[in-house]
Design a protein around this motif. Structure first.
Motif, PDB file in Angstrom:
ATOM      1  N   ALA A 388       0.980  -1.171  -0.081  1.00  0.00           N
ATOM      2  CA  ALA A 388      -0.244  -0.320  -0.044  1.00  0.00           C
ATOM      3  C   ALA A 388       0.636   1.059  -0.124  1.00  0.00           C
ATOM      4  CB  ALA A 388      -1.021  -0.189   1.535  1.00  0.00           C
ATOM      5  N   ARG A 389       0.360   2.056  -0.732  1.00  0.00           N
ATOM      6  CA  ARG A 389       1.372   3.570  -0.866  1.00  0.00           C
ATOM      7  C   ARG A 389       0.437   4.583   0.035  1.00  0.00           C
ATOM      8  NH1 ARG A 389       0.509   5.140  -5.470  1.00  0.00           N
ATOM      9  NH2 ARG A 389      -1.348   4.333  -6.850  1.00  0.00           N
ATOM     10  N   GLY A 390      -0.917   4.202  -0.010  1.00  0.00           N
ATOM     11  CA  GLY A 390      -1.777   5.466   0.219  1.00  0.00           C
ATOM     12  C   GLY A 390      -2.692   6.009   0.202  1.00  0.00           C
ATOM     13  N   GLU A 391      -2.392   6.771  -1.141  1.00  0.00           N
ATOM     14  CA  GLU A 391      -3.065   7.559  -2.076  1.00  0.00           C
ATOM     15  C   GLU A 391      -4.736   7.257  -2.027  1.00  0.00           C
ATOM     16  OE1 GLU A 391      -3.506   8.725  -6.833  1.00  0.00           O
ATOM     17  OE2 GLU A 391      -3.454   7.386  -6.836  1.00  0.00           O
ATOM     18  N   VAL A 392      -5.215   8.583  -1.549  1.00  0.00           N
ATOM     19  CA  VAL A 392      -6.368   8.778  -1.328  1.00  0.00           C
ATOM     20  C   VAL A 392      -7.206   9.385  -2.613  1.00  0.00           C
ATOM     21  CG1 VAL A 392      -8.547   9.421   0.498  1.00  0.00           C
ATOM     22  CG2 VAL A 392      -6.168   8.012   1.604  1.00  0.00           C
ATOM     23  N   ARG A 393      -7.637   8.945  -2.614  1.00  0.00           N
ATOM     24  CA  ARG A 393      -9.177  10.018  -3.642  1.00  0.00           C
ATOM     25  C   ARG A 393     -10.198  10.173  -3.438  1.00  0.00           C
ATOM     26  NH1 ARG A 393      -7.488  12.438  -8.858  1.00  0.00           N
ATOM     27  NH2 ARG A 393      -6.641  11.414  -9.207  1.00  0.00           N
ATOM     28  N   PHE A 394     -11.248  11.392  -3.190  1.00  0.00           N
ATOM     29  CA  PHE A 394     -12.490  11.698  -2.737  1.00  0.00           C
ATOM     30  C   PHE A 394     -13.502  12.157  -4.463  1.00  0.00           C
ATOM     31  CE2 PHE A 394     -10.744  12.555   0.281  1.00  0.00           C
ATOM     32  CZ  PHE A 394     -11.434  11.858   1.828  1.00  0.00           C
ATOM     33  N   THR A 461     -12.989  -5.322   5.321  1.00  0.00           N
ATOM     34  CA  THR A 461     -12.970  -4.629   6.756  1.00  0.00           C
ATOM     35  C   THR A 461     -11.815  -4.697   7.540  1.00  0.00           C
ATOM     36  OG1 THR A 461     -15.264  -5.003   6.863  1.00  0.00           O
ATOM     37  CG2 THR A 461     -14.737  -3.763   7.975  1.00  0.00           C
ATOM     38  N   ALA A 462     -11.258  -5.758   7.450  1.00  0.00           N
ATOM     39  CA  ALA A 462      -9.898  -6.161   8.690  1.00  0.00           C
ATOM     40  C   ALA A 462      -8.785  -5.713   7.615  1.00  0.00           C
ATOM     41  CB  ALA A 462      -9.536  -7.836   8.587  1.00  0.00           C
ATOM     42  N   ASP A 463      -8.300  -5.799   6.425  1.00  0.00           N
ATOM     43  CA  ASP A 463      -7.466  -5.573   5.785  1.00  0.00           C
ATOM     44  C   ASP A 463      -7.661  -3.710   5.373  1.00  0.00           C
ATOM     45  OD1 ASP A 463      -6.535  -7.763   4.463  1.00  0.00           O
ATOM     46  OD2 ASP A 463      -7.886  -7.670   2.706  1.00  0.00           O
ATOM     47  N   LEU A 464      -8.967  -3.121   5.710  1.00  0.00           N
ATOM     48  CA  LEU A 464      -8.658  -1.485   5.287  1.00  0.00           C
ATOM     49  C   LEU A 464      -8.753  -1.398   6.836  1.00  0.00           C
ATOM     50  CD1 LEU A 464     -10.029   1.100   3.671  1.00  0.00           C
ATOM     51  CD2 LEU A 464     -12.132   0.550   4.629  1.00  0.00           C
ATOM     52  N   ALA A 465      -9.045  -1.883   7.937  1.00  0.00           N
ATOM     53  CA  ALA A 465      -8.845  -1.127   9.494  1.00  0.00           C
ATOM     54  C   ALA A 465      -7.666  -1.442   9.358  1.00  0.00           C
ATOM     55  CB  ALA A 465      -9.469  -2.020   9.917  1.00  0.00           C
ATOM     56  N   GLU A 466      -6.445  -2.490   8.975  1.00  0.00           N
ATOM     57  CA  GLU A 466      -4.967  -2.679   8.769  1.00  0.00           C
ATOM     58  C   GLU A 466      -4.424  -0.930   8.280  1.00  0.00           C
ATOM     59  OE1 GLU A 466      -1.579  -5.869   8.108  1.00  0.00           O
ATOM     60  OE2 GLU A 466      -3.935  -6.147   7.467  1.00  0.00           O
ATOM     61  N   LEU A 467      -4.841  -0.633   6.944  1.00  0.00           N
ATOM     62  CA  LEU A 467      -4.340   0.298   6.378  1.00  0.00           C
ATOM     63  C   LEU A 467      -5.492   1.807   6.512  1.00  0.00           C
ATOM     64  CD1 LEU A 467      -5.212  -1.119   2.847  1.00  0.00           C
ATOM     65  CD2 LEU A 467      -3.221  -1.133   4.094  1.00  0.00           C
ATOM     66  N   VAL A 468      -5.668   1.748   7.646  1.00  0.00           N
ATOM     67  CA  VAL A 468      -6.321   3.264   7.963  1.00  0.00           C
ATOM     68  C   VAL A 468      -6.232   3.254   9.459  1.00  0.00           C
ATOM     69  CG1 VAL A 468      -8.667   4.566   7.686  1.00  0.00           C
ATOM     70  CG2 VAL A 468      -7.931   3.364   4.911  1.00  0.00           C
ATOM     71  N   GLY A 469      -5.768   4.246   9.899  1.00  0.00           N
ATOM     72  CA  GLY A 469      -5.841   4.777  11.390  1.00  0.00           C
ATOM     73  C   GLY A 469      -6.431   5.579  11.197  1.00  0.00           C
ATOM     74  N   VAL A 470      -7.195   5.626  12.428  1.00  0.00           N
ATOM     75  CA  VAL A 470      -7.548   6.492  13.068  1.00  0.00           C
ATOM     76  C   VAL A 470      -8.066   7.268  14.529  1.00  0.00           C
ATOM     77  CG1 VAL A 470     -10.329   7.715  13.173  1.00  0.00           C
ATOM     78  CG2 VAL A 470      -9.954   6.436  11.123  1.00  0.00           C
ATOM     79  N   PRO A 547      -0.391   2.050   9.815  1.00  0.00           N
ATOM     80  CA  PRO A 547      -1.521   2.465   9.417  1.00  0.00           C
ATOM     81  C   PRO A 547      -0.326   3.277   7.757  1.00  0.00           C
ATOM     82  CG  PRO A 547      -1.543   3.419  10.259  1.00  0.00           C
ATOM     83  CD  PRO A 547      -1.403   3.230  11.075  1.00  0.00           C
ATOM     84  N   ALA A 548      -1.159   3.553   6.573  1.00  0.00           N
ATOM     85  CA  ALA A 548      -0.487   3.543   5.481  1.00  0.00           C
ATOM     86  C   ALA A 548      -1.301   4.500   5.253  1.00  0.00           C
ATOM     87  CB  ALA A 548      -1.356   3.030   4.031  1.00  0.00           C
ATOM     88  N   ARG A 578       3.490   7.518   5.368  1.00  0.00           N
ATOM     89  CA  ARG A 578       2.259   7.477   4.768  1.00  0.00           C
ATOM     90  C   ARG A 578       1.554   8.654   4.754  1.00  0.00           C
ATOM     91  NH1 ARG A 578       1.749   4.869  10.199  1.00  0.00           N
ATOM     92  NH2 ARG A 578       4.344   5.092  10.617  1.00  0.00           N
ATOM     93  N   THR A 579      -0.234   8.998   4.651  1.00  0.00           N
ATOM     94  CA  THR A 579      -0.404   9.441   3.765  1.00  0.00           C
ATOM     95  C   THR A 579      -1.411  10.230   5.384  1.00  0.00           C
ATOM     96  OG1 THR A 579      -1.041   8.846   1.330  1.00  0.00           O
ATOM     97  CG2 THR A 579      -2.757  10.565   2.508  1.00  0.00           C
ATOM     98  N   THR A 580      -1.281  11.456   4.919  1.00  0.00           N
ATOM     99  CA  THR A 580      -2.176  12.235   6.986  1.00  0.00           C
ATOM    100  C   THR A 580      -3.118  13.275   6.574  1.00  0.00           C
ATOM    101  OG1 THR A 580       0.654  12.034   8.101  1.00  0.00           O
ATOM    102  CG2 THR A 580      -1.676  13.232   8.760  1.00  0.00           C
TER     103      THR A 580
END
Length: 635
Positions: A388-394, A461-470, A547-548, A578-580
């Motif tokens: 995972a690189r952490g690129e986010v797009r809305f 869901t488990a993979d997404l929770a590993e990639l995104v920390g809140v 997380p990424a 990581r992306t913040t």
């Protein structure tokens, strides 16, 4: 009646196999059995529940289908136990009519031995039956409870924000716990009571059809009388339960950590104490009335149990109705009649118990049938953390809790991997909602949110929770040790990794100053720590997962300026890999972001760097001038 068999009849209240004067089940000390089982009529709340959400019996049967063999054995044991128990009065009759008058010691020993054998057999059968029925009930309850817990965990945040936490707990614990009564109480009592009533009636007719007729004539009005008394107690008990609920609420509100803090800061202690005293005083009167109603019911039943044998004794004394009955037969008949009333009352209450049990199932199934708003993808896309690189797009994102009131509309943002995005705007502009879509705490209603080009709805869901920390402003710490709280994010983390995460969050020194270091229990909801300390622990917990993408929703709001600058420096260093995405109201938190997005009424109105937006002189510049942080602004 034959004179050569003259002996003193034994009154039914003194026989070893009947106890009419005993307190009925569920009435002792004002306790109650299954909900709604008192008073001979269904609880109105149960009736309303079933009207709103009816439960097909076929669905309940499916729950118990895997245990058909065990349930069949339970029913067989109940019938066997009831049938064996009916032998006792006949054995007593032979003791009185045959063994004692003839002084036949051998026969007496056989009969007494048989009586002991019957008692032992029914006791053993009862133990086995209880073990089997309880085992079945517990296994069904375990499966239902576990499935419901897992199902509720899949619900979106919207479900939990509109549902009281106590309601969820009540259905998981109280309702499912009460459901076991269907097996261990309602179903087994129906089988046992029906067997006893039918068997006893047949035995009574076999002994003396005349006396059996008298018993049946006397019982109906007696049953109606006791049901009237029980209804009166039901009304009193309902009011007592409501006042008890008020008392429990007052205790929770007044004696919890948060409640005590609020009470002390508002000076509301005397008012709450007076309110508690008033509720407790009401309970005194209701408890007295409830106990008296229970005593009236017991007194009524005692009168019934005295009247019926009296009528039978009277009938046995007249030649026209005795039919040459022996004393042994009379004692046996009285014993059978004494054991008939309670199972007969149980059968009359079957409808009430069934309604109460079905209402519990209805409440459970209401939650079990909730649609999963955030469902697992049928064929999830794999995106390992290492890749995972952490690129986010809305991508033209829209979201609404209510279709008529959109929260976000046409949000189009691109956050390259390894960069930072700050979201600013007035309260209610949609910042937190937009950030929550990355972790899929909600699902978009329009457009899509992607992570490295993959729609977050296509990730497990488990993979997404590993990639995104809140990390949010409102931190939640478990009532466990600091180490366990940190490892809650990553159970396999080593002690060295746990401590490094704490150092990165600038909380290691604080933890080491505690009496037991990392093994110190944080206390209920983390109240042992200040708000800033809780946030630092929450940040350390998230950093431990590496997380990424890191979403910080007012995560440094409770920190002092010096600690915030220290953590921001750490996050800036960590952000290189990581992306913040940051939501904050402090200028110091957002000014160094690679890009800042300004939201207004759910729409992105400006995007740029801190300097670019200030030069633009638009909404961001207005926010800075109106108090976005307290530090001087340098364009």
């Amino acid at each position: 009646m034959a004179d050569h068999r003259r002996s003193t009849p034994v009154h039914p209240t003194t026989t070893p196999f009947s106890s009419p004067s005993a307190t009925p089940p569920g009435e002792r000390d004002g306790s109650r059995g299954p909900r709604g089982s008192r008073g001979g009529r269904p609880d109105p709340a149960d009736v309303r529940q079933l009207e709103l959400s009816p439960v097909p019996l076929r669905r309940i049967a499916r729950l118990f289908a895997p245990h058909r063999a065990a349930l069949a054995v339970v029913v067989a044991l109940i019938v066997l136990s009831s049938a064996v128990g009916l032998a006792q009065p006949f054995l007593v009759r032979h003791v009185i009519d045959d063994a004692l008058p003839r002084q036949d010691v051998r026969l007496l020993l056989l009969l007494v031995g048989a009586m002991l054998g019957v008692a032992a057999a029914t006791a053993v059968i009862g133990v086995v039956q209880t073990w089997l029925s309880t085992s079945v009930g517990q296994r069904v309850m375990h499966r239902l409870r576990s499935d419901l817990f897992a199902h509720l965990q899949q619900q979106s945040l919207g479900f939990f924000t509109r549902t009281r936490g106590g309601e969820v707990q009540s259905r998981l614990v109280n309702d499912i716990g009460g459901m076991q009564g269907v097996v261990t109480q309602t179903a087994t009592s129906v089988a046992a009571n029906l067997t006893v009533v039918v068997g006893t009636a047949v035995a009574m007719v076999a002994l003396s059809w005349r006396l059996a007729l008298i018993s049946l004539v006397v019982l109906p009005p007696a049953v109606l009388l006791t049901r009237q008394v029980a209804r009166m107690r039901h009304r009193v008990t309902g009011e007592r339960q409501r006042r008890l609920a008020d008392l429990h609420v007052q205790i929770e509100e007044g004696l919890s950590v948060s409640g005590v803090l609020l009470t002390k800061t508002l000076g509301a202690g005397p008012r709450l104490a007076a309110r508690f005293e008033e509720t407790s005083s009401d309970l005194v009167g209701l408890e007295i009335r409830s106990r008296l109603a229970g005593r009236w019911r017991m007194a009524t039943m005692n009168i019934v149990f005295a009247a019926v044998p009296a009528a039978i004794y009277l009938a046995a004394g007249f030649p026209a109705t005795s039919g040459g009955m022996t004393i042994g037969t009379l004692v046996a008949f009285i014993a059978l009649q004494g054991g008939l009333f309670r199972p007969l009352m149980g059968l009359l209450n079957v409808g009430v118990d069934l309604t109460a049990s079905m209402a519990l199932f209805s409440r459970i199934f209401e939650y079990a049938d909730l649609p999963v708003e955030i469902a697992q993808p049928a064929s999830p896309v794999r995106l390992p953390r290492s890749a995972a690189r952490g690129e986010v797009r809305f991508d033209h994102v829209g979201f609404a809790y209510d279709p008529d009131r959109p929260v976000l509309a046409d949000v189009d943002l691109h956050v390259p991997a390894g960069t930072s995005l700050a979201l600013v705007g007035a309260t209610g502009s949609g910042k937190s909602t937009l950030a929550s879509l990355v972790a899929r705490l909600h699902d978009v209603t329009e457009g899509r949110v992607t992570l490295d080009g993959v729609d977050v709805r296509d990730l497990a869901t488990a993979d997404l929770a590993e990639l995104v920390g809140v990390v949010t402003q409102e931190t939640y710490l478990l009532h466990a040790t600091v180490r366990e709280n940190l490892r809650h994010a990553r159970p396999d983390a080593s002690d060295a990794e746990v401590e490094q995460a704490a150092r990165d969050a600038r909380v290691h020194d604080l933890i080491m100053s505690l009496p037991d270091g990392y093994d110190t229990v944080v206390g209920s909801r983390g109240h042992r720590f200040s708000g800033g300390e809780q946030q630092r622990i929450a940040i350390a917990r998230t950093l431990l997962r590496d997380p990424a993408v890191l979403v910080l929703d007012e995560a440094t709001s409770a920190l002092d300026n010096e600690t915030e600058r220290s953590i921001l420096a750490t996050l800036e260093e960590l952000a290189r890999t990581r992306t913040t995405i940051t939501i904050a109201h402090r200028l110091s938190t957002v000014r160094d972001a690679d890009q800042i997005a300004v939201l207004s009424h759910g729409r992105v109105v400006e995007v740029g760097t801190h300097e670019e937006l200030l030069l633009l002189g638009g909404r961001y510049a207005d926010l800075v001038r109106s108090g976005l942080g307290t530090e001087p602004v340098a364009a």
